[in-house]
Enzyme design. Structure first.
Site, PDB file in Angstrom:
ATOM      1  N   CYS A 172       0.886  -1.084  -0.097  1.00 36.59           N
ATOM      2  CA  CYS A 172       0.015   0.130  -0.153  1.00 36.59           C
ATOM      3  C   CYS A 172       0.910   1.197  -0.006  1.00 36.59           C
ATOM      4  O   CYS A 172       2.092   1.235   0.230  1.00 36.59           O
ATOM      5  CB  CYS A 172      -0.895  -0.005   1.306  1.00 36.59           C
ATOM      6  SG  CYS A 172      -1.821  -1.426   1.460  1.00 36.59           S
TER       7      CYS A 172
ATOM      8  N   ARG B 241      -4.995   6.975   0.800  1.00 32.93           N
ATOM      9  CA  ARG B 241      -4.174   5.748   0.594  1.00 32.93           C
ATOM     10  C   ARG B 241      -4.730   4.992  -0.774  1.00 32.93           C
ATOM     11  O   ARG B 241      -5.965   5.036  -0.979  1.00 32.93           O
ATOM     12  CB  ARG B 241      -4.069   4.979   1.736  1.00 32.93           C
ATOM     13  CG  ARG B 241      -5.208   4.199   2.380  1.00 32.93           C
ATOM     14  CD  ARG B 241      -5.727   3.081   1.897  1.00 32.93           C
ATOM     15  NE  ARG B 241      -4.675   2.118   2.269  1.00 32.93           N
ATOM     16  CZ  ARG B 241      -4.432   1.388   3.501  1.00 32.93           C
ATOM     17  NH1 ARG B 241      -5.334   1.535   4.339  1.00 32.93           N
ATOM     18  NH2 ARG B 241      -3.459   0.632   3.626  1.00 32.93           N
TER      19      ARG B 241
ATOM     20  N   ASN C  65       0.737  -2.522   5.376  1.00 30.68           N
ATOM     21  CA  ASN C  65       1.219  -4.004   5.516  1.00 30.68           C
ATOM     22  C   ASN C  65       2.713  -3.882   5.826  1.00 30.68           C
ATOM     23  O   ASN C  65       3.235  -2.866   5.363  1.00 30.68           O
ATOM     24  CB  ASN C  65       1.022  -4.868   4.345  1.00 30.68           C
ATOM     25  CG  ASN C  65       1.208  -6.182   4.428  1.00 30.68           C
ATOM     26  OD1 ASN C  65       0.903  -6.729   5.780  1.00 30.68           O
ATOM     27  ND2 ASN C  65       1.376  -7.016   3.581  1.00 30.68           N
TER      28      ASN C  65
END
Length: 323
Positions: free
Chosen positions: A2, A16, A79
């Site tokens: 991400c 995001r 992540n």
């Protein structure tokens, strides 16, 4: 993997890309002030700041991926495999589980400075939400209009970094990501100057040569460099339309296309891109199949309610037929 960032034009924006090979049936959720947040080890929040952001709602509980509260404080979890390390419960500390971290911060605080102070007394503890939703290895960016920080729970403890680029991707740890930008100090938005040799003449045969060497691959370290260069040199008009358009172009510079990152028989894609106007509490998003911008305004519901307001994502392509 991400990418999260924030950007200031006239208003301030935070958002995001969520890059994964599968979806958890995400929805935009507004948590009003009187929804009771039950927490596992710390005191429940019976009243709190209203929050809007992307979630998976399970058993009536909003599991936030990224969110903004009504005061303009924003946060996203990304992540962080192989590095995230959650701890046992620690006496005398605020033991917060990772799935509670976003509402615990956004429910109580208005600024990054307030959040940073609270982190001194907090531990991220290894307690999953449920067997169906085990803990994800994450690290977080927390932002307001003035500043950003990165929060990482690693083997040697909780690390809080100033984040001068207002950006986060994934591995490696944030200190290494930031140091790696030293390798790109010569990047420029203007035409390059000849530092190779006074004996040679070089033709400026194309626009954009000042950024030769800027990474273009989809790895997290390369996305960090590319998104930082794009965001920190980005220029937007002051209207809402111009600003959100520019924000989605920043995220688009590092989006993932189906087929380019293979994971067995699946492919990682940018499932959604979000952009929240943190001053107005309007959450905008696009999905992989739907490039139309959809907006949800937190102030159009009763923020003194105790019931979640949930909006499933519009995922099918919206096409304007002009003739």
């Amino acid at each position: 993997m991400c990418t999260a960032t924030n950007y200031t034009a006239k208003d301030h924006y935070f958002g995001r890309n969520l890059d994964l090979e599968f979806s958890y049936h995400e929805s935009v959720t507004i948590t009003p002030r009187n929804y009771e947040f039950p927490f596992r080890q710390v005191d429940d929040l019976t009243t709190h700041h209203a929050i809007i952001g992307m979630t998976t709602v399970s058993d009536g509980y909003p599991l936030y991926y990224d969110a903004t509260n009504e005061k303009g404080l924003s946060m996203a979890g990304l992540n962080f495999p192989g590095n995230a390390d959650y701890k046992p419960e620690t006496p005398g500390k605020n033991n917060v589980t990772p799935f509670e971290f976003i509402p615990w911060i956004l429910g109580q605080f208005e600024t990054v400075a307030q959040a940073r102070e609270a982190l001194d007394e907090m531990v991220l503890v290894d307690i999953p939400f449920s067997p169906e939703f085990p803990l994800s290895p994450l690290h977080w960016i927390i932002s307001d209009r003035e500043e950003s920080i990165t929060v990482e729970s690693v083997k040697d403890g909780l690390r809080v970094y100033d984040n001068p680029v207002n950006l986060l991707t994934n591995n490696p740890t944030f200190d290494i990501q930031l140091f790696n930008l030293n390798n790109y100090v010569s990047m420029s938005t203007t035409e390059p100057e000849n530092h190779f040799s006074k004996e040679l003449h070089f033709d400026t045969y194309s626009r954009g040569l000042g950024a030769v060497g800027l990474p273009g691959d989809l790895s997290s370290m390369s996305r960090f460099v590319k998104a930082a260069f794009t965001a920190m040199n980005s220029v937007s008009g002051e209207t809402e339309s111009e600003a959100i358009s520019q924000f989605f172009h920043i995220l688009g510079s590092v989006e993932q296309q189906r087929g380019c990152v293979a994971l067995g028989d699946k492919y990682e894609i940018t499932i959604y891109s979000s952009c929240c106007n943190t001053d107005k509490g309007v959450y905008y998003y696009k999905t992989y199949e739907n490039s139309q911008v959809t907006a949800i305004d937190m102030h159009r519901i009763d923020l003194d309610s105790d019931a979640l307001a949930t909006y499933p994502l519009v995922t099918g392509q919206q096409i304007l037929e002009q003739n």
